[in-house]
Design an enzyme around this catalytic site. Structure first.
Site, PDB file in Angstrom:
ATOM      1  N   TYR A 552       0.824  -1.223   0.000  1.00 60.32           N
ATOM      2  CA  TYR A 552       0.000   0.000   0.000  1.00 60.32           C
ATOM      3  C   TYR A 552       0.853   1.266   0.000  1.00 60.32           C
ATOM      4  O   TYR A 552       0.539   2.231   0.685  1.00 60.32           O
ATOM      5  CB  TYR A 552      -0.965  -0.007   1.196  1.00 60.32           C
ATOM      6  N   HIS A 553       1.921   1.257  -0.795  1.00 59.70           N
ATOM      7  CA  HIS A 553       2.827   2.405  -0.854  1.00 59.70           C
ATOM      8  C   HIS A 553       2.775   3.076  -2.227  1.00 59.70           C
ATOM      9  O   HIS A 553       3.801   3.430  -2.798  1.00 59.70           O
ATOM     10  CB  HIS A 553       4.258   1.970  -0.532  1.00 59.70           C
ATOM     11  N   MET A 554       1.581   3.262  -2.763  1.00 57.77           N
ATOM     12  CA  MET A 554       1.458   3.903  -4.078  1.00 57.77           C
ATOM     13  C   MET A 554       2.059   5.305  -4.006  1.00 57.77           C
ATOM     14  O   MET A 554       1.806   6.057  -3.061  1.00 57.77           O
ATOM     15  CB  MET A 554      -0.004   4.003  -4.507  1.00 57.77           C
TER      16      MET A 554
END
Length: 630
Positions: A552-554
């Site tokens: 979840y590190h967009m």
């Protein structure tokens, strides 16, 4: 967190996890402390009912960066600031560390899913990855696992080498420290890298299983040092540091927004979906935004700047909806082009890990949800602010290692081990499986036989992916979710590094430090890969495309760069090229993703970005490296 608040948690959370339990004593505690809770100085900030027509600054997005920006800009009492956030308030459930995965796919989540692609996420429903993003004040800092990792000094020096002066490690370190209130007294003494007194509380976990220390010992067996991963050296192993305060989540809303709720120059509008940035087509100046609240369209003007802090998905989406983006794409969806900016929505980067590397053990020391979440642990949490409910879904220890593809003589590792005293099966295939988006068929074939067993997990995470994804508009309708293409593992280098990370993870489980728990790898062959010889390079190349976990590190979708870079969307001052009065301050401005979990760098970007705004609009102010509070 007050006892009454935790009581509300116990009523909601315990019922959620355990069904009906004997909660009458907790209800009595709630009634006893009700009036005290109303006077909580950290209570939720009030929404402004009467929005003015005009503010000095309009900030879009109250997440990890936007919360910081409004705090710092309202330090100047002469400036009026409006914060627009599409979601609402945090809840009592969000405060509790062990429940973070239960927030995925809740009303606090945008519930994004990528387009189906063959390169990764083959074990997920419809071959689509689930991209959880926070739709709430505090953004994804309300849903994340609270891991405080700054990244590697070489990440930021590389940013500077791309033509971004002021973004080298020595430039950004003061901004990491500016936010920080480090509660570990040993780390706090190291004033070169840590500080106290900031808004953001950083602490060690109040609860660890014996596996946490065993992971450190296993790392030493493999030849790595025990280090402060946010200090001088990143390569090595450490217990995680968390954005946690007194055993509860310290979101950016709690850290930066609640303390300023009484500032007269700060207004807050929640449940406010921004649909467009207003830009004068002649002067090309951003002068306000349109947003929808309670079904009605509103317009608000910005005297000085509109600041986008909506994140790596929503910020490029809003830019494109407003006419800033790739010309051909905007014309395809019928949006008049204000400025042709080919880099908007491109350069998408994310961290991925391999899920399902599970080791069975013979001792009841791991984080099994049915054993940890009960009435006794809820009471312990309410009274002493510790115990199993402060466990961060089993995340205890981190390891930064270098595979054979990294420079072994350099402190720039290419794999992060996320080491957990739990795994996918620890809740019996309920919420974790759903959060990760696994199909029932895949889960049942591979994991059902070990539901609720004592296990630990190793999640090798690729730190610097070469693969690049992109985001496009689905249509000109601002309520249509954009099309998201992850492009994970489309570059062979990423496959090679991640495969070596998996091999190192298996080796870690073979150390004597973990073998003393009876550790043995759950070696069930994965669907779609059973035709390949087990544990060969070919098998692992197949396996990592199955249970591909986003962390979840967009990021990087409106990247910062010099004018000579045609794909740069913002300049090193974070001002949008081609349009004045508009700035982006969030994860999307990263040129390349940092080596580690990105919440701490995003908060740093909020701190530095706010300072850049201050310097532009306060020209006579003394320009220190980090400006003092006003």
């Amino acid at each position: 967190m007050t006892i009454a608040t935790v009581t509300s948690l116990a009523i909601k959370g315990a019922t959620l996890l355990l069904g009906k339990v004997a909660i009458i004593p907790i209800i009595i505690v709630a009634l006893a402390y009700y009036n005290y809770d109303l006077m909580d100085p950290e209570n939720y900030p009030k929404v402004t009912n009467n929005i003015r027509r005009e503010y000095d600054f309009v900030v879009v997005g109250g997440g990890s960066a936007g919360s910081v920006v409004v705090n710092r800009l309202t330090e100047n009492p002469a400036w009026s600031v409006l914060l627009l956030e599409a979601g609402g308030h945090e809840t009592e459930i969000t405060d509790v560390p062990i429940l973070s995965l239960y927030l995925h796919k809740s009303k606090l989540d945008w519930k994004y899913r990528t387009q189906p692609q063959d390169s990764a996420c083959q074990a997920m429903v419809d071959r689509r990855c689930c991209w959880t993003r926070g739709k709430v004040l505090g953004g994804s800092s309300v849903l994340n696992t609270m891991l405080y990792i700054r990244g590697n000094r070489r990440d930021f020096d590389q940013w500077e080498s791309f033509g971004n002066p002021g973004w080298g490690y020595e430039d950004v370190l003061p901004y990491f420290k500016k936010s920080q209130d480090q509660r570990n007294p040993y780390l706090a003494r190291n004033t070169k890298y840590h500080s106290t007194g900031g808004y953001l509380t950083i602490q060690d976990s109040p609860y660890n299983t014996p596996l946490g220390i065993a992971f450190l010992q296993a790392g030493e067996e493999m030849g790595y040092d025990i280090v402060d991963v946010n200090g001088q050296q990143q390569t090595g192993f450490a217990l995680y540091q968390y954005t946690m305060r007194r055993g509860t989540r310290c979101s950016t809303a709690k850290a930066f927004v609640r303390p300023i709720q009484l500032r007269r120059n700060f207004h807050l509008s929640l449940w406010s979906h921004v649909t467009k940035i207003l830009i004068d087509p002649v002067t090309r100046r951003a002068y306000g935004v349109e947003f929808i609240r309670e079904g009605r369209k509103h317009v608000v003007h910005a005297r000085k700047e509109v600041i986008l802090s909506a994140g790596a998905i929503n910020s490029p989406q809003l830019l494109m909806l407003s006419g800033i983006g790739p010309r051909q794409h905007l014309q395809q969806v019928g949006i008049p082009v204000i400025h042709d900016s080919p880099g908007v929505g491109q350069n998408l980067q994310d961290h991925i890990a391999v899920g399902g590397l599970i080791f069975l053990i013979d001792y009841p020391v791991s984080t099994v949800m049915t054993r940890l979440v009960n009435l006794n642990s809820a009471l312990r949490y309410a009274i002493t602010e510790d115990g199993p409910l402060t466990s961060n879904v089993g995340l205890e220890t981190v390891g930064f290692i270098s595979t054979k593809y990294a420079n072994q003589s350099d402190d720039w590792p290419d794999i992060e081990f996320m080491l957990t005293s739990s795994s996918t099966t620890s809740d019996g295939g309920t919420h974790v499986k759903t959060a990760h988006g696994l199909t029932d068929e895949f889960y049942n074939e591979v994991f059902e036989s070990i539901n609720y067993r004592d296990v630990f997990g190793v999640f090798p995470m690729l730190l610097r992916p070469e693969s690049r994804g992109f985001i496009k508009l689905r249509s000109s309708n601002p309520f249509d979710y954009p099309l998201m293409y992850h492009n994970y593992l489309t570059r062979q280098q990423d496959v090679d590094v991640l495969r070596e990370g998996v091999k190192a993870a298996i080796a870690l489980g073979e150390t004597s430090s973990l073998k003393r728990f009876g550790a043995r790898f759950h070696s069930r062959a994965l669907p779609n890969c059973g035709h390949l010889p087990l544990f060969t390079d070919e098998y692992w190349d197949c396996a990592i495309r199955q249970y591909t976990m986003t962390i979840y590190h967009m990021s990087c979708t409106a990247k910062m760069g010099p004018p000579s870079d045609p794909m740069a969307v913002v300049d090193p001052e974070l001002r949008v090229y081609g349009v004045s009065g508009l700035r982006v301050i969030d994860a999307s401005i990263m040129p390349t993703i940092t080596s580690g979990n990105i919440n701490a760098p995003v908060i740093m970007i909020g701190e530095k970005g706010a300072d850049l705004v201050k310097r532009q609009w306060s020209p006579r102010r003394k320009r220190d490296n980090v400006t003092s509070d006003e």
